[in-house]
Design a protein around this motif. Sequence first.
Motif, PDB file in Angstrom:
ATOM      1  N   LEU A   1      35.196  56.134  36.717  1.00  0.00           N
ATOM      2  CA  LEU A   1      36.501  56.802  36.685  1.00  0.00           C
ATOM      3  C   LEU A   1      37.650  55.816  36.876  1.00  0.00           C
ATOM      4  N   ALA A   2      37.336  54.617  37.412  1.00  0.00           N
ATOM      5  CA  ALA A   2      38.355  53.559  37.456  1.00  0.00           C
ATOM      6  C   ALA A   2      38.609  53.032  36.039  1.00  0.00           C
ATOM      7  N   ILE A   3      37.548  53.001  35.215  1.00  0.00           N
ATOM      8  CA  ILE A   3      37.725  52.623  33.808  1.00  0.00           C
ATOM      9  C   ILE A   3      38.623  53.658  33.130  1.00  0.00           C
ATOM     10  N   ARG A   4      38.376  54.920  33.460  1.00  0.00           N
ATOM     11  CA  ARG A   4      39.213  55.991  32.900  1.00  0.00           C
ATOM     12  C   ARG A   4      40.680  55.820  33.327  1.00  0.00           C
TER      13      ARG A   4
ATOM     14  N   ASN B   1      42.911  43.541  36.134  1.00  0.00           N
ATOM     15  CA  ASN B   1      43.578  44.801  35.802  1.00  0.00           C
ATOM     16  C   ASN B   1      42.706  46.001  36.173  1.00  0.00           C
ATOM     17  N   LEU B   2      41.401  45.824  35.993  1.00  0.00           N
ATOM     18  CA  LEU B   2      40.495  46.922  36.339  1.00  0.00           C
ATOM     19  C   LEU B   2      40.429  47.116  37.863  1.00  0.00           C
ATOM     20  N   ASP B   3      40.470  45.994  38.601  1.00  0.00           N
ATOM     21  CA  ASP B   3      40.534  46.089  40.068  1.00  0.00           C
ATOM     22  C   ASP B   3      41.750  46.896  40.500  1.00  0.00           C
ATOM     23  N   ALA B   4      42.874  46.617  39.857  1.00  0.00           N
ATOM     24  CA  ALA B   4      44.114  47.317  40.220  1.00  0.00           C
ATOM     25  C   ALA B   4      43.972  48.815  39.947  1.00  0.00           C
ATOM     26  N   ALA B   5      43.348  49.140  38.824  1.00  0.00           N
ATOM     27  CA  ALA B   5      43.149  50.562  38.494  1.00  0.00           C
ATOM     28  C   ALA B   5      42.205  51.211  39.504  1.00  0.00           C
ATOM     29  N   GLN B   6      41.189  50.469  39.935  1.00  0.00           N
ATOM     30  CA  GLN B   6      40.252  51.023  40.912  1.00  0.00           C
ATOM     31  C   GLN B   6      40.949  51.260  42.255  1.00  0.00           C
ATOM     32  N   ASN B   7      41.858  50.345  42.629  1.00  0.00           N
ATOM     33  CA  ASN B   7      42.640  50.553  43.856  1.00  0.00           C
ATOM     34  C   ASN B   7      43.521  51.783  43.749  1.00  0.00           C
TER      35      ASN B   7
END
Length: 468
Positions: free
Chosen positions: A291-294, A312-318
Amino acid sequence: MTLRLYNTLTKKIEDLVPRDKDKINLFVCGPTVYDLSHLGHAKTYIQMDTMARLIRHNDYELFYLQNITDIDDKIIVRSHQKNINWQELRTNFQDEYIKDMTSLNNTSVTEYARATDYIDDITSQVRRLIDGGHAYTIENDGIYFEISTFPEYGKLSGRSEIKKDDAQTRIDESDNKRGWNDFCIWKFSKPSEPVWDAPFGAGRPGWHIEDTAISEHFFGPQYDIHGGAVDLIFPHHEAEITQMESISGLVPMVGYWVHTGFLTIDSEKMAKSANNFYTIREVIEKGYNPLAIRMFMLQSHYRSAINFSFENLDAAQNRLHNWRNIAALRHQTHDTLRNDDDKSTDDRSVSLYATSQAALEALNDDMNTPAALTIIDDAFSRLSNTRLDDIHQHALTELLLMIDTVLGLELMTTTPDISDSVKRSIIERQQSRERQDWNVSDNMRSVIEKSGITVRDTAHGPVWEYVI
Ligand SMILES: [Zn+2]
């Protein structure tokens, strides 16, 4: 509110007006199932899934149809390489595709239609194209669509010339074509290849014809929306229009064409040869929440290009983590909170209701997900480090419902309430802190953390959060 979408055919943002009352028929090009799906697929299908959710949220009855290309050169070549039959290969990778889509919460598709289950529809289209003088046979090769019979060729893409990077299939190549851009609609099979009987010669379908055969089967010759990645506009989608409008004589085949932008990796085109190729599966296996990818894909507008990097994906996961802990505020009860002295009414619940409306307005404006996410972030940032009374919890729940329904981020289901025993431990920890009994309070903290949450002390008493 009216849903407005950018239409590739007219190059304008237009109000979505269904052909038939409140019904919308949507077709999206599905995958060719010969390998695991990659991040480019994740982008397209998350964004199209979100569009489907948004259409339904606007009270339309949506039929979302996706084809599965299960016969193709790549499938034949790969099955020979792996020394298994092509049916086994495509079935395996179709299953893997559905697994990936489920993990990304792409659950809006009404029907997945496998090309080889619609051979009768395909051969019917080929026959009608031959009968109508739009297709011709090349001996020992296949049946080709003759582009010169369709003067409007190029009306979607604004061009008619094949370029180097265009998505094409090998079977469109032949030295004996009448026009250099004519494309194959039926390929006579070689001895070791899959084959289906047909009055015009046994063979297998071309790529473009399966889409129009399947969409005609379910929707008829005309329907509302066709979606797909931007690299499919030419020649694939152009060919679809050419075939279907030649067969039916009805214009337009599709009222609205929507296309999702490219995905690049570290600012470069994703390619196995460039060593920057990631499947959805391997990103999840690195420990990222699907869902972080989403969330990552929704942070950009569907029509713009997205640059992927793990930072960028880390930031979205945060961001997802923060949102989940805001979602947990709906469970924070008076029992686990010491202070009851903050004002019971303020404008926060009003602003939460306004947030839902403002986010929906952004989404209805050509599905502006980055704007909607910013609006939600603003509202959430006013809630952090606070606790909510019943009214605010209700307003928050309404907003979360909207987010989950339309954006598919599962904030509610992934943030269950904690058990009564953990709640009692939180109260006990708080009481021991008040009497400065640090041993008990430390003990309680470790008991609490074993249940996957952590306690943070705020001006209004302890607030618990999920450890993600
Ligand atoms: Zn397609």
